[in-house]
Design a protein around this motif. Structure first.
Motif, PDB file in Angstrom:
ATOM      1  N   PRO A 236    -134.830 -26.652  -0.812  1.00 20.22           N
ATOM      2  CA  PRO A 236    -133.542 -25.874  -0.516  1.00 20.22           C
ATOM      3  C   PRO A 236    -133.503 -24.278  -0.058  1.00 20.22           C
ATOM      4  N   ALA A 237    -134.668 -23.425  -0.337  1.00 20.15           N
ATOM      5  CA  ALA A 237    -134.610 -22.208  -0.251  1.00 20.15           C
ATOM      6  C   ALA A 237    -134.990 -22.019   1.415  1.00 20.15           C
ATOM      7  N   PHE A 238    -135.897 -22.630   2.082  1.00 22.44           N
ATOM      8  CA  PHE A 238    -136.059 -22.976   3.471  1.00 22.44           C
ATOM      9  C   PHE A 238    -134.768 -23.166   4.290  1.00 22.44           C
ATOM     10  N   ALA A 239    -134.107 -24.283   3.805  1.00 20.59           N
ATOM     11  CA  ALA A 239    -132.698 -24.802   4.423  1.00 20.59           C
ATOM     12  C   ALA A 239    -131.813 -23.768   4.342  1.00 20.59           C
ATOM     13  N   ASP A 243    -129.862 -21.940   7.450  1.00 22.76           N
ATOM     14  CA  ASP A 243    -128.340 -21.880   7.590  1.00 22.76           C
ATOM     15  C   ASP A 243    -127.940 -20.473   7.827  1.00 22.76           C
ATOM     16  N   LYS A 244    -128.584 -19.521   7.055  1.00 22.25           N
ATOM     17  CA  LYS A 244    -128.113 -18.150   7.371  1.00 22.25           C
ATOM     18  C   LYS A 244    -128.652 -17.373   8.568  1.00 22.25           C
ATOM     19  N   TYR A 245    -129.654 -17.755   9.071  1.00 21.38           N
ATOM     20  CA  TYR A 245    -130.005 -16.797  10.272  1.00 21.38           C
ATOM     21  C   TYR A 245    -130.328 -17.977  11.731  1.00 21.38           C
ATOM     22  N   ALA A 246    -130.850 -19.223  11.615  1.00 23.30           N
ATOM     23  CA  ALA A 246    -130.993 -19.881  12.907  1.00 23.30           C
ATOM     24  C   ALA A 246    -129.623 -20.473  13.169  1.00 23.30           C
ATOM     25  N   THR A 247    -128.699 -20.609  12.242  1.00 26.70           N
ATOM     26  CA  THR A 247    -127.139 -21.332  12.768  1.00 26.70           C
ATOM     27  C   THR A 247    -126.605 -20.299  13.325  1.00 26.70           C
ATOM     28  N   GLU A 248    -126.706 -18.887  13.218  1.00 30.89           N
ATOM     29  CA  GLU A 248    -126.242 -17.871  13.780  1.00 30.89           C
ATOM     30  C   GLU A 248    -126.822 -17.219  15.078  1.00 30.89           C
ATOM     31  N   ASN A 270    -126.204 -22.883  17.934  1.00 29.34           N
ATOM     32  CA  ASN A 270    -125.460 -23.752  16.901  1.00 29.34           C
ATOM     33  C   ASN A 270    -126.420 -24.973  16.519  1.00 29.34           C
ATOM     34  N   ASN A 271    -127.728 -24.520  16.314  1.00 33.99           N
ATOM     35  CA  ASN A 271    -128.573 -25.391  15.796  1.00 33.99           C
ATOM     36  C   ASN A 271    -128.949 -26.315  16.918  1.00 33.99           C
ATOM     37  N   PHE A 272    -128.796 -26.228  18.146  1.00 36.67           N
ATOM     38  CA  PHE A 272    -128.904 -27.134  19.185  1.00 36.67           C
ATOM     39  C   PHE A 272    -129.928 -26.641  20.418  1.00 36.67           C
ATOM     40  N   MET A 273    -131.121 -27.195  20.545  1.00 34.79           N
ATOM     41  CA  MET A 273    -131.873 -26.448  21.497  1.00 34.79           C
ATOM     42  C   MET A 273    -132.037 -27.698  22.638  1.00 34.79           C
ATOM     43  N   THR A 274    -132.166 -27.260  23.966  1.00 32.14           N
ATOM     44  CA  THR A 274    -132.406 -27.915  25.104  1.00 32.14           C
ATOM     45  C   THR A 274    -133.434 -27.291  25.862  1.00 32.14           C
ATOM     46  N   LEU A 275    -134.418 -28.112  26.562  1.00 31.42           N
ATOM     47  CA  LEU A 275    -135.462 -27.917  27.279  1.00 31.42           C
ATOM     48  C   LEU A 275    -135.500 -28.769  28.624  1.00 31.42           C
ATOM     49  N   ARG A 276    -135.559 -28.119  29.683  1.00 27.60           N
ATOM     50  CA  ARG A 276    -135.379 -28.983  31.120  1.00 27.60           C
ATOM     51  C   ARG A 276    -136.273 -28.269  31.926  1.00 27.60           C
TER      52      ARG A 276
END
Length: 438
Positions: A236-239, A243-248, A270-276
């Protein structure tokens, strides 16, 4: 905020290790069956190399502890990285204080008794076991307001060589060529089930597209989703931290050549990474235009923004000159930043003089180097080197408070859970590799 943040060598994991680990994890879980044997020139060697590499990294995150000296030094380094005059003469931070205006911290990281201990000490022994790490942080005073930071971080990687790791990356790209997404997904689920389950608590391969062209090349497009909510029941603490930093956070990096042609694209929001990227016979190809070898000199163009407290901060047009290290026993990248980016700063600091923000990019600029080096009869070393100069000012004190807030939110339960997540993921990778490489 600076392209080289000294404290990054003492936080949840050093940047070099995380980058290499991410590349390996993404590669191995995208098209696994053909990648495993590439870890060595023979099947027994490949199995041993994968076992040592993944096992050593798993130990690096297992039940992490720090001796008192390093625990104190780590906290102050994080708090005053951008305003180092506050710790320059603080004997509780340094393991050596030189007469040449230098201050040094040396740290030895080793696994034993089911824990990984980081110990700050005046001298350290060579890294002799997979997962052993050695950290050196040096502060040099130029004048009353300017300071140089240097960091060296090495981790022992076992017997895998620079050529082995190059073959792994090439085999991953080649294994995705001229195959359907469904076949690739079936491959990694069958080949690396434990790893898929361990990573799947947070990361999922949301989309996978492969496009073949008339030149015989394949463009690979990965979409990876970060889902902190799925992790919350177990960690829960890592999540909450994610939520607080990665999502933003939003970021984008493009590797291009001097002609302006793109070779690799990475982006996230928005918590989504793309690699091309584009591949032919396991080698990089330009994302557009005719097939040709990737140049030894490239350009990295990056941007990043995040939210800390009430403020959105970041940069765009951070340009790095990339030199590819491609020796027989050493492979990696050397990046130098000599051009100040465009900063995104809160209106409340708009009145401050921004000259100090230009200082890291003057003269030789800031430097980042990541490479794997092998030597016969010794542990191969994944090494990271960084250097940057900071000029103290009111604006840096403000930015230091922001970064200190983010790190303060991480240290403690969130960091402990992040370490456990990483340890379990690499332990799963080790077990899957052991079963796969027969």
């Amino acid at each position: 905020m600076l392209p080289v943040h000294t404290y990054s060598s003492t936080n949840k994991a050093n940047t070099g290790l995380k980058l290499v680990a991410t590349l390996i994890l993404v590669g191995a879980t995208s098209a696994c069956r053909d990648v495993g044997p590439a870890f060595g020139p023979t099947i027994p060697a490949a199995r041993a190399n994968a076992e040592q590499l993944f096992g050593g990294i798993a130990q690096r995150f297992t039940n992490v502890e720090r001796n008192t000296k390093f625990r104190v030094a780590r906290g102050k380094l994080g708090k005053y990285a951008l305003t180092p005059s506050s710790i320059y003469n603080d004997t509780s931070v340094w393991t050596a204080m030189g007469s040449d205006n230098t201050r040094t911290v040396t740290v030895e990281g080793e696994f034993g008794s089911n824990k990984y201990l980081f110990a700050a000490k005046p001298s350290v022994s060579p890294a002799n076991t997979p997962g052993d790490s050695r950290h050196t942080m040096v502060l040099r005073k130029i004048n009353d307001s300017e300071y140089d930071w240097y960091t060296n971080v090495d981790i022992a990687a076992g017997t895998i060589t620079a050529n082995d790791l190059k073959r792994v990356i090439s085999a991953w790209m080649k294994s995705a060529e001229h195959r359907t997404p469904a076949a690739i997904r079936d491959d990694y689920r069958a080949s690396f089930p434990r790893t898929a389950a361990a990573l799947g608590r947070l990361l999922t391969l949301d989309s996978l597209r492969v496009t073949n062209d008339a030149d015989g090349a394949t463009t690979i497009h990965l979409g990876i989703r970060l889902s902190p909510a799925n992790l919350r029941p177990a960690m829960p603490a890592f999540a909450a931290y994610l939520d607080k930093y990665a999502t933003e956070s939003k970021y984008k990096s493009v590797i291009r050549d001097s002609r302006g042609v793109r070779w690799v694209e990475l982006a996230g929001a928005n918590n989504f990474m793309t690699l091309r990227l584009r591949s032919i016979d396991g080698h990089f190809a330009p994302l557009s235009g005719p097939i040709r070898p990737i140049p030894d000199e490239l350009i990295l163009d990056s941007e990043f923004t995040t939210k800390i407290m009430l403020f959105h901060v970041g940069f765009r047009k951070l340009i790095g000159n990339v030199s590819v290290i491609d020796g027989e026993h050493e492979r990696g990248w050397f990046i130098r930043f000599t051009k100040e980016p465009d900063w995104k700063l809160p209106p409340t600091v708009g009145y401050l003089i921004k000259t100090p923000l230009r200082r890291p990019f003057k003269d030789a600029g800031a430097m980042f180097r990541l490479a794997i080096l092998d030597s016969p009869g010794r542990q191969s070393i994944i090494g990271r080197r960084t250097s940057a100069t900071v000029q103290e000012s009111a604006i840096l004190r403000f930015l230091n408070r922001l970064s200190g807030t983010a790190m303060g939110d991480f240290v403690g339960k969130a960091e402990t859970e992040e370490n456990r997540f990483s340890a379990e993921a690499f332990h799963a990778m080790r077990l899957d590799a052991r079963a796969l490489i027969q």
